[in-house]
Design an enzyme around this catalytic site. Sequence first.
Site, mmCIF file in Angstrom:
data_model
loop_
_atom_site.group_PDB
_atom_site.id
_atom_site.type_symbol
_atom_site.label_atom_id
_atom_site.label_comp_id
_atom_site.label_asym_id
_atom_site.label_seq_id
_atom_site.Cartn_x
_atom_site.Cartn_y
_atom_site.Cartn_z
ATOM 1 N N ARG A 13 0.798 -1.236 0.000
ATOM 2 C CA ARG A 13 0.000 0.000 0.000
ATOM 3 C C ARG A 13 0.826 1.279 0.000
ATOM 4 N NH1 ARG A 13 -2.737 -3.859 3.071
ATOM 5 N NH2 ARG A 13 -4.508 -4.627 1.850
ATOM 6 N N THR A 66 1.874 -5.649 4.532
ATOM 7 C CA THR A 66 1.305 -4.970 3.360
ATOM 8 C C THR A 66 1.121 -3.465 3.555
ATOM 9 O OG1 THR A 66 -0.942 -5.437 4.144
ATOM 10 C CG2 THR A 66 0.048 -7.049 2.641
ATOM 11 N N TRP A 117 -2.765 -3.794 9.536
ATOM 12 C CA TRP A 117 -2.412 -3.795 8.120
ATOM 13 C C TRP A 117 -2.803 -2.541 7.344
ATOM 14 C CZ3 TRP A 117 -6.731 -4.494 4.722
ATOM 15 C CH2 TRP A 117 -7.900 -4.939 5.336
ATOM 16 N N ASN A 172 -9.058 -7.914 13.460
ATOM 17 C CA ASN A 172 -9.940 -8.882 14.111
ATOM 18 C C ASN A 172 -9.177 -9.860 14.989
ATOM 19 O OD1 ASN A 172 -9.319 -9.834 11.132
ATOM 20 N ND2 ASN A 172 -9.523 -11.683 12.375
ATOM 21 N N ASP A 190 -15.465 -10.567 11.922
ATOM 22 C CA ASP A 190 -14.310 -10.104 11.141
ATOM 23 C C ASP A 190 -14.372 -8.609 10.854
ATOM 24 O OD1 ASP A 190 -11.851 -10.557 9.920
ATOM 25 O OD2 ASP A 190 -12.745 -10.799 7.936
ATOM 26 N N ASP A 192 -12.661 -5.821 11.366
ATOM 27 C CA ASP A 192 -11.418 -5.103 11.666
ATOM 28 C C ASP A 192 -11.687 -3.622 11.916
ATOM 29 O OD1 ASP A 192 -8.753 -6.734 10.046
ATOM 30 O OD2 ASP A 192 -10.775 -7.514 10.163
#
Length: 506
Positions: free
Chosen positions: A105, A149, A215, A233, A276, A278
């Site tokens: 990224r 990432t 991330w 998560n 999930d 996040d």
Amino acid sequence: MLLVTSLPAQEKGEWRTYGQNTLGWRYSDLTQIDTKSVARLAPAWVFQTGMNGFETTPLVFDGLMYIAGSSNNSWALDTLTGRAVWHSRKTPPGRLNLCCGEVNRGFATRGDKLYRVNIEGTLVALDVKSGVTRWEATLADHLKGYSATAAPIVVKNMVVTGMAGAEFGTRGFIDAYDSETGQLKWRFNTVPGEGERGSDSWGGDSWKRGGGSTWITGTYDPELNLIYWGIGNPGPDMDGDVRRGDNLYTCSVVALDADTGKLKWYYQFTPHDVHDWDAISDPVLVDLTIKGRKVKALIQANRNGFFYTLDRTNGKVLVTKAYTKVTWAKGIGEDGRPILIPGQDPTEDGNFVCPGLGGGHNWQATAYSPQTGLYYFPSSESCQLFYKASQEFIEGKWYQASNVEERPNQHGTGVILAVDPTTGESKWRFDMVSGPSAGVLATAGGLVFSGDVQGYLFALDARTGKVLWKFQTGSTISAHPISYAVDGKQFVAVVSGGAVMSFALK
């Protein structure tokens, strides 16, 4: 009411960090391309990388554009022509356990170095003039399921970065490294160990496999000297029976002392998450006036379907409001905890819950405009069936204990929202036929730029959401637009598929 805050000092027309400034606004103060002139926007140049799967934010300074590509590829391009000045690559290891591809990224920069993570879980410093590696530090062992990432962020003389791998039962962290030597300065574990503050929020030894990835890039307030980072998560994602408790600091935002990495405060959006959701979305820092009081605020559109404004000095909730369909909670209580609706957890037969696994708003970059006082972000408009399954933990193997699927004939859509962070009220929405793929850019020209799955790069009126311009790039846009200037000329750039494209007024 908005308290307008001036942009932190930076060279006009440059783009030197993931969020444009350390506060994460993703706002360009360039005005040449505005609501009237944007109709004349046209391609200036295209550079084909020969690859695909890009989610990067380019950096632009000193006449060059720097692209941190997938599979450990990096480029420096001439900003006026798109000509490649250098290209560097390190071949990833043959055995990688990954959630979501070999994406990257973006870079951070300080002095004569560029900083990026490599997918196998290392942080590297590249020479800004040649792309040659100056140093490389290992974050964690990729054979255990760790990867990296996120675009790092430079804070003082340190490079701060996160990690990925929660779906493999890893234990998350945020690291700070000396920008000159690559020496580790401090580490904050996002899942506390035995005897540490918050360890009693994990049943038994489940903290060892607790997840909590980091991330997406955090933000930094130099006045408070605090780093803010969103945490992912818990693991396994949807079988909460094996990790009783709130599971700190997963699905939280943490405020860390920049010099030591010590926790100053935290706020957990979704205690004991089993969907999930996040909380990794960029924590954007703005100064607001709420009910007549000036507040140093942190704003986030959370994946759980609620928008939040927090006091960034102490983590107290100031504003909350659902921005999409939410079926798992009635709202957020005065104590800051969600008011749960019973019967919404995953089951063996599947439980239909809104929002779906991807949110609401997911990882795509958001933007804040001091000109309009609005916060812009993409959101998925969909719900999913959540399943729960028992699964034995095996180090380095996928550890989700769950699955999701759509209902038959169901098709989720997407939207870009403009929200007033002082109230949580949506001021306008732009509907899309598919879920969002790209982040957004706000500009002083009164525009909001974004892209979509169908390959369109488009510009919206920042005050109304009206479409003012669009261009078919030929491939899905999963990256985030930026704007820069060279010799007094403004450009808008984005990566579409594997092509870097730059636009200017014709």
